[in-house]
Design a protein around this motif. Structure first.
Motif, PDB file in Angstrom:
ATOM      1  N   UNK A 140      12.056   5.245  34.772  1.00  0.00           N
ATOM      2  CA  UNK A 140      12.778   4.412  34.068  1.00  0.00           C
ATOM      3  C   UNK A 140      11.974   3.220  33.299  1.00  0.00           C
ATOM      4  N   UNK A 141      12.119   3.033  32.049  1.00  0.00           N
ATOM      5  CA  UNK A 141      11.587   2.085  31.274  1.00  0.00           C
ATOM      6  C   UNK A 141      12.878   1.253  30.615  1.00  0.00           C
ATOM      7  N   UNK A 142      12.642   0.176  30.544  1.00  0.00           N
ATOM      8  CA  UNK A 142      14.011  -0.633  29.798  1.00  0.00           C
ATOM      9  C   UNK A 142      13.470  -1.887  28.981  1.00  0.00           C
ATOM     10  N   UNK A 143      13.620  -1.662  27.463  1.00  0.00           N
ATOM     11  CA  UNK A 143      13.021  -2.977  26.825  1.00  0.00           C
ATOM     12  C   UNK A 143      14.388  -3.619  25.893  1.00  0.00           C
ATOM     13  N   UNK A 144      14.825  -4.571  26.375  1.00  0.00           N
ATOM     14  CA  UNK A 144      16.075  -5.259  26.131  1.00  0.00           C
ATOM     15  C   UNK A 144      17.078  -4.336  26.658  1.00  0.00           C
ATOM     16  N   UNK A 145      18.170  -4.055  25.745  1.00  0.00           N
ATOM     17  CA  UNK A 145      19.278  -3.157  26.276  1.00  0.00           C
ATOM     18  C   UNK A 145      18.947  -1.531  26.041  1.00  0.00           C
TER      19      UNK A 145
END
Length: 185
Positions: A140-145
């Motif tokens: 899992x990667x998240x950048x901002x929303x």
């Protein structure tokens, strides 16, 4: 647009952006064409319900639906030029629990194609700054929303009609229905 699976059926919600006091002569073929183009429904499936109106949970006091009628002609579905081929996988996020400052959701991935799927990538955007704290899925990667989950191909093949699911624990307010793009590996 929010796709979801509800009791084994595909439910697709289109929400108007902006306020309006009346809608007349709305051609729902644009919605059905979009749903087919995204691979959410098959063009040979039946449309069994159409709902229209306001959302009570958004301050709809005093609103009313005065007249709703639906008519369907015998025309074959139209396909717009450049419409993408249906995606072989579908994913939906359903919030199972919510508490102050967090939530637990289940993401279900279903192979809606005709061939086996060996791994997948899911992309979605949270609507209100939510953040994935942990998940039982692959990478899992998240950048901002924006969130990307790369499904674990090592767990085997997802056969046509088969599905798998995983939990997502997040921080922030419950996101409700989230539109997910599923791309096979």
């Amino acid at each position: 647009m929010w796709p979801a699976r509800d009791q084994g059926r595909v439910r697709i919600t289109y929400e108007r952006v902006g306020e309006t006091t009346a809608v007349e002569d709305l051609d729902i073929s644009a919605f059905t064409g979009d749903s087919v183009g995204r691979g959410l429904v098959s063009p040979d499936w039946y449309l069994i319900a159409v709902e229209a109106g306001f959302n009570l949970w958004r301050g709809g006091a005093g609103n009313a639906i005065e007249n709703l009628s639906i008519s369907v002609d015998d025309q074959k579905p139209r396909r717009a030029l450049g419409t993408a081929a249906p995606a072989p996988c579908f994913a939906a996020l359903s919030v199972e629990e919510a508490w102050t400052g967090g939530f637990r959701a289940v993401v279900e991935v279903t192979n809606v194609g005709d061939s086996p799927v060996q791994g997948w990538t899911l992309d979605w955007t949270f609507p209100g700054g939510q953040h994935v704290e942990r998940t039982s899925a692959g990478q899992v990667t998240q950048s901002g929303s924006s969130v990307r989950v790369v499904g674990p191909a090592r767990e085997g093949v997802l056969e046509p009609g088969g599905s798998t699911s995983f939990d997502v624990v997040g921080s922030g307010v419950s996101p409700g229905i989230v539109s997910i793009t599923c791309t096979p590996a």
